[in-house]
Design a protein around this motif. Structure first.
Motif, mmCIF file in Angstrom:
data_model
loop_
_atom_site.group_PDB
_atom_site.id
_atom_site.type_symbol
_atom_site.label_atom_id
_atom_site.label_comp_id
_atom_site.label_asym_id
_atom_site.label_seq_id
_atom_site.Cartn_x
_atom_site.Cartn_y
_atom_site.Cartn_z
ATOM 1 N N ALA A 127 55.852 79.556 36.934
ATOM 2 C CA ALA A 127 54.893 78.418 35.700
ATOM 3 C C ALA A 127 53.632 78.531 36.176
ATOM 4 O O ALA A 127 53.278 78.457 35.123
ATOM 5 N N VAL A 128 53.415 78.207 36.989
ATOM 6 C CA VAL A 128 51.741 78.181 37.548
ATOM 7 C C VAL A 128 50.629 79.536 36.694
ATOM 8 O O VAL A 128 50.419 78.785 36.099
ATOM 9 N N GLY A 129 51.211 80.196 37.283
ATOM 10 C CA GLY A 129 50.755 81.150 37.046
ATOM 11 C C GLY A 129 50.072 81.568 35.558
ATOM 12 O O GLY A 129 49.879 82.047 34.883
ATOM 13 N N GLN A 130 52.046 81.794 35.097
ATOM 14 C CA GLN A 130 52.125 81.789 33.552
ATOM 15 C C GLN A 130 51.038 80.886 32.513
ATOM 16 O O GLN A 130 50.561 81.035 31.561
ATOM 17 N N ALA A 131 51.010 79.792 32.972
ATOM 18 C CA ALA A 131 50.051 78.738 32.434
ATOM 19 C C ALA A 131 49.167 78.739 32.034
ATOM 20 O O ALA A 131 48.254 78.242 30.839
ATOM 21 N N TYR A 132 48.863 79.283 33.576
ATOM 22 C CA TYR A 132 47.489 79.893 33.476
ATOM 23 C C TYR A 132 46.587 81.263 33.226
ATOM 24 O O TYR A 132 45.747 81.101 32.186
ATOM 25 N N LEU A 133 47.984 82.057 32.838
ATOM 26 C CA LEU A 133 47.873 83.600 31.533
ATOM 27 C C LEU A 133 47.578 82.525 30.390
ATOM 28 O O LEU A 133 46.917 83.372 29.565
ATOM 29 N N GLU A 134 48.749 81.893 29.916
ATOM 30 C CA GLU A 134 48.881 81.621 28.980
ATOM 31 C C GLU A 134 47.683 81.120 28.371
ATOM 32 O O GLU A 134 46.737 80.639 26.901
ATOM 33 N N PHE A 135 46.947 79.711 28.891
ATOM 34 C CA PHE A 135 45.961 79.208 28.671
ATOM 35 C C PHE A 135 44.637 80.181 28.412
ATOM 36 O O PHE A 135 43.886 79.852 27.226
ATOM 37 N N ALA A 136 44.422 81.210 29.322
ATOM 38 C CA ALA A 136 43.092 81.798 29.149
ATOM 39 C C ALA A 136 43.139 82.574 27.315
ATOM 40 O O ALA A 136 42.567 82.861 27.048
ATOM 41 N N ARG A 137 45.203 82.843 27.614
ATOM 42 C CA ARG A 137 44.727 83.711 26.738
ATOM 43 C C ARG A 137 44.931 83.082 25.213
ATOM 44 O O ARG A 137 44.273 83.464 24.667
ATOM 45 N N GLU A 138 44.730 82.016 24.739
ATOM 46 C CA GLU A 138 45.070 80.924 23.741
ATOM 47 C C GLU A 138 44.544 80.216 23.574
ATOM 48 O O GLU A 138 43.507 79.708 22.723
ATOM 49 N N GLU A 139 43.411 80.174 24.722
ATOM 50 C CA GLU A 139 42.073 79.161 24.307
ATOM 51 C C GLU A 139 41.304 79.874 25.217
ATOM 52 O O GLU A 139 39.902 79.538 26.422
ATOM 53 N N PRO A 140 40.496 80.951 25.101
ATOM 54 C CA PRO A 140 39.623 81.722 25.442
ATOM 55 C C PRO A 140 38.011 81.246 25.257
ATOM 56 O O PRO A 140 37.727 80.504 26.653
ATOM 57 N N GLY A 141 38.388 80.246 24.760
ATOM 58 C CA GLY A 141 36.350 79.576 24.834
ATOM 59 C C GLY A 141 36.790 78.185 25.880
ATOM 60 O O GLY A 141 35.843 78.171 26.446
ATOM 61 N N LEU A 142 37.745 77.578 25.723
ATOM 62 C CA LEU A 142 37.657 76.630 26.627
ATOM 63 C C LEU A 142 38.289 77.086 28.164
ATOM 64 O O LEU A 142 37.520 76.565 28.802
ATOM 65 N N PHE A 143 39.098 78.050 28.633
ATOM 66 C CA PHE A 143 38.913 78.752 29.977
ATOM 67 C C PHE A 143 37.716 79.143 30.579
ATOM 68 O O PHE A 143 37.610 78.913 31.356
ATOM 69 N N ALA A 144 36.761 80.213 29.373
ATOM 70 C CA ALA A 144 35.270 80.150 29.519
ATOM 71 C C ALA A 144 34.626 78.868 30.068
ATOM 72 O O ALA A 144 33.622 78.974 31.177
ATOM 73 N N THR A 145 34.365 78.107 29.279
ATOM 74 C CA THR A 145 33.649 77.255 29.456
ATOM 75 C C THR A 145 34.084 76.055 30.861
ATOM 76 O O THR A 145 33.048 75.821 31.727
#
Length: 216
Positions: A106-124
């Motif tokens: 779940a930790v990894g899945q949430a991390y990847l989902e956030f990166a995919r769904e919120e690319p701007g926030l992930f980069a920031t």
């Protein structure tokens, strides 16, 4: 003070609650980052969105870099909150080996989902590495649990359940984090960004299986 009404009656200008302007600027910065990543975080634009003059914004942030630092921290908190929500949905008592494995997934899945769904926030969130202290046990001094803290907690649970030995547990969070973060970057801004969804899904599943196999 403003003059209004007959005979020049004087009324007090409505003031925002203490801290409201600063919080508003950070929230506006988050929305700018969500849409355009760290480069889109501009202090004057955030001030415009909040409805204050630039001089008012500069009372809270000396320059754009200070605002970006605050937005960077806030974006990391959003990632951490997404991960905590994913872990919280996993059933099973703490210390149960099977449940701990699911929590790691779940930790990894949430991390990847956030990166995919919120690319701007992930980069920031990772735009200013100096904002985050990775060499200490974050969350131990009243700080908000970070993504790294949550990964460490699940690995500690796995060690406590006997899935991994204390010797293998030492430092294991870093290769796991590197693997997941690397895939997030490759499929987000890297050479794998244009792969079909089915291929991306297979890559994510292969990465999860790889990490799980490292526990055995």
């Amino acid at each position: 003070m403003t003059t209004d009404g007959p005979a020049g009656a004087v009324t007090a200008t409505r003031r925002r609650p203490r801290g409201a302007v600063r919080d508003g600027l950070v929230a506006a910065g988050l929305e700018l980052a969500r849409a355009g990543g760290p480069d889109a975080v501009v202090l004057r634009e955030a001030a415009r969105m909040v409805g204050v003059v630039p001089n008012a914004a500069y009372r809270h942030f000396a320059d754009r870099d200070e605002l970006l630092a605050a937005v960077c921290t806030a974006a990391m908190r959003e990632l951490a909150a997404r991960m905590a929500a994913g872990v919280g949905r996993v059933r099973g008592k703490h210390g149960d080996a099977a449940a701990a494995r699911r929590r790691l997934r779940a930790v990894g899945q949430a991390y990847l989902e956030f990166a995919r769904e919120e690319p701007g926030l992930f980069a920031t969130a990772f735009a200013l590495p100096q904002q985050h202290a990775y060499d200490v046990e974050d969350g131990a001094r009243g700080q908000d649990p970070t993504p790294l803290h949550q990964l460490r907690a699940v690995l500690d649970e796995l060690a406590g359940a006997g899935v991994i030995s204390p010797r293998r547990r030492a430092g294991m969070e870093y290769p796991i984090w590197s693997t997941v973060h690397g895939l997030a970057v490759l499929t987000g801004q890297g050479p794998l960004r244009d792969v079909p969804d089915a291929t991306r899904h297979r890559l994510e599943e292969a990465t999860r299986a790889f990490i799980q196999s490292a526990l055995d």
